[in-house]
Design a protein around this motif. Structure first.
Motif, mmCIF file in Angstrom:
data_model
loop_
_atom_site.group_PDB
_atom_site.id
_atom_site.type_symbol
_atom_site.label_atom_id
_atom_site.label_comp_id
_atom_site.label_asym_id
_atom_site.label_seq_id
_atom_site.Cartn_x
_atom_site.Cartn_y
_atom_site.Cartn_z
ATOM 1 N N ILE A 293 -12.738 -7.452 -4.749
ATOM 2 C CA ILE A 293 -11.876 -7.427 -3.764
ATOM 3 C C ILE A 293 -12.248 -6.837 -2.362
ATOM 4 C CG2 ILE A 293 -9.261 -6.269 -2.731
ATOM 5 C CD1 ILE A 293 -9.298 -5.911 -6.387
ATOM 6 N N LEU A 294 -11.909 -7.749 -1.250
ATOM 7 C CA LEU A 294 -12.497 -7.522 -0.005
ATOM 8 C C LEU A 294 -12.333 -6.200 0.624
ATOM 9 C CD1 LEU A 294 -11.991 -10.983 1.969
ATOM 10 C CD2 LEU A 294 -14.215 -10.151 0.841
ATOM 11 N N PHE B 116 -3.337 0.557 -20.638
ATOM 12 C CA PHE B 116 -3.761 -0.411 -19.727
ATOM 13 C C PHE B 116 -3.561 0.015 -18.211
ATOM 14 C CE2 PHE B 116 -2.663 -4.110 -17.234
ATOM 15 C CZ PHE B 116 -3.547 -4.978 -17.602
ATOM 16 N N TRP B 117 -2.466 0.180 -17.958
ATOM 17 C CA TRP B 117 -2.001 0.435 -16.519
ATOM 18 C C TRP B 117 -2.913 1.443 -15.919
ATOM 19 C CZ3 TRP B 117 -0.755 -3.599 -13.831
ATOM 20 C CH2 TRP B 117 0.264 -4.224 -14.477
ATOM 21 N N LYS B 118 -3.093 2.509 -16.519
ATOM 22 C CA LYS B 118 -4.068 3.516 -16.282
ATOM 23 C C LYS B 118 -5.576 3.086 -15.823
ATOM 24 C CE LYS B 118 -1.765 7.774 -17.857
ATOM 25 N NZ LYS B 118 -1.617 8.496 -19.017
ATOM 26 N N LEU B 119 -5.829 2.360 -16.809
ATOM 27 C CA LEU B 119 -7.295 2.091 -16.711
ATOM 28 C C LEU B 119 -7.375 0.710 -15.326
ATOM 29 C CD1 LEU B 119 -10.353 1.750 -17.623
ATOM 30 C CD2 LEU B 119 -9.802 0.338 -19.544
ATOM 31 N N ALA B 120 -6.576 -0.154 -15.717
ATOM 32 C CA ALA B 120 -6.483 -1.064 -14.544
ATOM 33 C C ALA B 120 -6.293 -0.496 -13.189
ATOM 34 C CB ALA B 120 -5.322 -2.199 -14.654
ATOM 35 N N SER B 121 -5.676 0.335 -13.061
ATOM 36 C CA SER B 121 -5.269 1.245 -11.686
ATOM 37 C C SER B 121 -6.475 2.003 -11.236
ATOM 38 C CB SER B 121 -4.112 2.222 -11.959
ATOM 39 O OG SER B 121 -2.990 1.479 -12.186
ATOM 40 N N ARG B 122 -7.325 2.714 -12.238
ATOM 41 C CA ARG B 122 -8.482 3.311 -11.925
ATOM 42 C C ARG B 122 -9.485 2.524 -11.444
ATOM 43 N NH1 ARG B 122 -11.497 6.033 -16.737
ATOM 44 N NH2 ARG B 122 -12.749 4.295 -16.454
ATOM 45 N N THR B 123 -9.682 1.426 -12.231
ATOM 46 C CA THR B 123 -10.814 0.260 -11.678
ATOM 47 C C THR B 123 -10.348 -0.349 -10.240
ATOM 48 O OG1 THR B 123 -10.532 -0.377 -14.096
ATOM 49 C CG2 THR B 123 -11.754 -1.846 -12.450
ATOM 50 N N ALA C 77 -8.746 1.066 -7.992
ATOM 51 C CA ALA C 77 -9.042 2.065 -7.083
ATOM 52 C C ALA C 77 -10.662 2.375 -6.666
ATOM 53 C CB ALA C 77 -8.306 3.418 -7.167
ATOM 54 N N GLU C 78 -11.295 2.263 -7.953
ATOM 55 C CA GLU C 78 -12.495 2.627 -7.756
ATOM 56 C C GLU C 78 -13.232 1.221 -6.843
ATOM 57 O OE1 GLU C 78 -13.597 5.025 -12.079
ATOM 58 O OE2 GLU C 78 -13.830 2.798 -11.805
ATOM 59 N N SER C 79 -12.745 -0.042 -6.875
ATOM 60 C CA SER C 79 -13.333 -1.135 -6.149
ATOM 61 C C SER C 79 -12.765 -0.953 -4.851
ATOM 62 C CB SER C 79 -13.121 -2.217 -6.688
ATOM 63 O OG SER C 79 -11.549 -2.505 -6.735
ATOM 64 N N ALA C 80 -12.138 -0.280 -4.178
ATOM 65 C CA ALA C 80 -11.548 -0.396 -2.934
ATOM 66 C C ALA C 80 -12.527 0.108 -2.074
ATOM 67 C CB ALA C 80 -10.243 0.808 -2.731
ATOM 68 N N CYS C 81 -12.440 -0.354 -0.634
ATOM 69 C CA CYS C 81 -13.254 0.181 0.405
ATOM 70 C C CYS C 81 -12.774 -0.105 1.593
ATOM 71 C CB CYS C 81 -14.750 -0.627 0.222
ATOM 72 S SG CYS C 81 -14.575 -2.451 0.122
ATOM 73 N N GLY C 82 -13.144 0.677 2.654
ATOM 74 C CA GLY C 82 -12.836 0.739 4.122
ATOM 75 C C GLY C 82 -11.254 1.176 4.191
ATOM 76 N N VAL C 83 -10.359 0.735 4.525
ATOM 77 C CA VAL C 83 -9.140 1.409 4.771
ATOM 78 C C VAL C 83 -8.236 1.019 3.513
ATOM 79 C CG1 VAL C 83 -6.934 1.725 6.402
ATOM 80 C CG2 VAL C 83 -8.990 0.982 7.206
ATOM 81 N N VAL C 84 -7.575 1.919 3.074
ATOM 82 C CA VAL C 84 -6.675 1.561 2.048
ATOM 83 C C VAL C 84 -5.055 2.074 2.300
ATOM 84 C CG1 VAL C 84 -5.810 2.638 -0.387
ATOM 85 C CG2 VAL C 84 -8.403 2.209 -0.123
ATOM 86 N N LEU D 236 -10.707 6.830 -5.787
ATOM 87 C CA LEU D 236 -11.061 6.126 -4.414
ATOM 88 C C LEU D 236 -12.434 6.748 -4.246
ATOM 89 C CD1 LEU D 236 -7.850 6.476 -2.289
ATOM 90 C CD2 LEU D 236 -8.646 4.341 -3.326
ATOM 91 N N ASN D 237 -13.413 5.971 -4.018
ATOM 92 C CA ASN D 237 -14.569 6.710 -3.648
ATOM 93 C C ASN D 237 -14.832 6.925 -2.236
ATOM 94 O OD1 ASN D 237 -17.497 6.893 -3.153
ATOM 95 N ND2 ASN D 237 -17.902 5.248 -4.542
ATOM 96 N N PRO D 238 -15.000 8.480 -1.968
ATOM 97 C CA PRO D 238 -15.123 8.462 -0.387
ATOM 98 C C PRO D 238 -16.420 7.758 0.155
ATOM 99 C CG PRO D 238 -14.743 10.462 -2.017
ATOM 100 C CD PRO D 238 -15.285 9.290 -2.659
ATOM 101 N N LYS D 239 -17.422 7.328 -0.519
ATOM 102 C CA LYS D 239 -18.524 6.776 0.099
ATOM 103 C C LYS D 239 -18.223 5.500 0.719
ATOM 104 C CE LYS D 239 -22.242 9.344 -2.285
ATOM 105 N NZ LYS D 239 -22.295 9.417 -3.777
ATOM 106 N N LYS D 240 -17.132 4.986 0.154
ATOM 107 C CA LYS D 240 -16.778 3.588 0.383
ATOM 108 C C LYS D 240 -15.164 3.652 1.127
ATOM 109 C CE LYS D 240 -16.618 1.726 -3.724
ATOM 110 N NZ LYS D 240 -16.484 0.573 -4.696
ATOM 111 N N VAL D 241 -14.382 4.451 0.930
ATOM 112 C CA VAL D 241 -13.233 4.542 1.570
ATOM 113 C C VAL D 241 -13.204 5.531 2.656
ATOM 114 C CG1 VAL D 241 -10.459 4.880 1.185
ATOM 115 C CG2 VAL D 241 -11.985 3.759 -0.556
ATOM 116 N N HIS D 242 -12.900 4.997 3.711
ATOM 117 C CA HIS D 242 -13.013 6.367 5.090
ATOM 118 C C HIS D 242 -11.379 6.462 5.652
ATOM 119 C CE1 HIS D 242 -13.216 2.347 7.118
ATOM 120 N NE2 HIS D 242 -12.266 2.901 8.078
#
Ligand code: N1C
Length: 305
Positions: free
Chosen positions: A117-118, A187-194, A196-203, A229-235
């Motif tokens: 996801i961009l 399912f929803w917990k794992l899909a939501s975690r994945t 969130a982990e893939s998010a970057c920039g502004v969420v 959310l990964n603080p190295k990718k999400v500011h």
């Protein structure tokens, strides 16, 4: 004397036999009672009648249909193998106790169906499902989990199996209050975690200000997404607290629940901003669109319908 003693012995023998029989019968009764009690305490999962509704009828057809629509029309660059995805989804819960599902069960599915996801496109939500999805549909600039392949396929569906057979259980599935490790919750917990982990920039996050607490730390957003959310990718996390124009405004950016969220996010080294009733910034851009191309539905979509 001899005769007396032999009749005595016979009598003693009879007494012994009788007591042995009584002991044996009592033993059998105790064992039987223990077995019945143990069975009552822990019923085999296949005999259970769960409190939740059963799997959605035509689950396979719906999921395959959604997969083909998504990968051929919505996002045609994604050339996923829908049959393989369905098999991986089914294998996660078929022939298993529906109260004993693990994230591991869904791992092959996650690997098959994941797609990038961009940056700056992620929209998270809590208790605003309808509005958030109307927003992404109309505005087209942000994506919720349901706008990704996996979320699109599973949205609004119910599914579970039974350990005693390899069928989909259309009769009943565990309600989330019956057991936490049910197929949908995991399912929803794992899909939501994945997601969130893939998010970057502004969420972006859309929360509901018309309920008592816009931020609830036990929700999937509060307990899973916020922490993955990964603080190295999400500011930056941009919160929109939305209110039902026909209802009351119970919570807002200045409330204690949002302050709690702010401190969690800032504690994770992600900047935080909050806006009450964010208005569609594209309104001005749409005014410049040629007449006839402005879809009036877009204007209404901002409000709770
Ligand atoms: O518990 P929530 O909201 O905070 O979960 C929402 C949060 C979103 O940001 C999504 O990314 O978690 C993700 N998510 C879904 O996308 C989703 N679609 C359908 C979580 N749950 C989802 N569902 C179902 O709604 C699922 O059955 C779950 O238990 C509810 C959670 O909705 P909520 O309490 O409004």
């Amino acid at each position: 004397m001899v005769r007396e003693s032999s009749s005595h012995r016979r009598q003693r023998c009879r007494c012994l036999l009788l007591s042995l029989t009584v002991i044996l019968i009592l033993g059998a009764v105790v064992v039987l009672a223990a077995v019945i009690f143990a069975k009552k305490k822990d019923p085999p999962a296949e005999l259970s009648q769960w409190k939740g509704s059963g799997s959605t009828g035509n689950l396979k057809e719906i999921m395959l249909g959604r997969c083909f629509i998504y990968t051929r029309i919505v996002n045609p660059e994604l050339r996923s193998d829908c049959l393989k995805i369905w098999e991986a989804f089914k294998n996660a819960f078929i022939s298993k106790n529906p109260c004993d599902i693990t994230e591991q069960d869904y791992q092959p599915l996650m690997e098959l169906a994941a797609h990038p996801i961009l940056c700056n496109k992620t929209l998270l939500w809590s208790k605003t499902s309808e509005l958030a999805h109307k927003y992404t549909k109309v505005q087209g600039n942000l994506l919720t989990l349901e706008d990704t392949l996996l979320g699109y396929m599973a949205d609004g569906l119910t599914w579970c199996g039974s350990p005693s057979n390899s069928e989909i259980n259309y009769e009943s599935c565990p309600h989330w209050r019956e057991c936490a490790n049910n197929p949908s919750s995991i399912f929803w917990k794992l899909a939501s975690r994945t997601f969130a982990e893939s998010a970057c920039g502004v969420v972006h996050v859309m929360l509901n200000g018309s309920i008592s607490h816009a931020f609830v730390n036990s929700s999937i957003f509060g307990s899973v997404e916020v922490h993955h959310l990964n603080p190295k990718k999400v500011h930056l996390m941009k919160i929109w607290v939305m209110h039902n124009i026909r209802g009351q405004s119970s919570d807002s950016c200045s409330s204690s629940s949002i302050k709690e969220l702010k401190s969690i996010i800032e504690g994770r080294n992600i900047a935080f901003s909050c806006k009450d009733d964010h208005r569609w910034s594209n309104l001005s851009r749409r005014r410049q669109e040629p007449a006839g191309q402005v879809n009036e539905a877009k204007v209404y979509s901002w409000f709770w319908l």
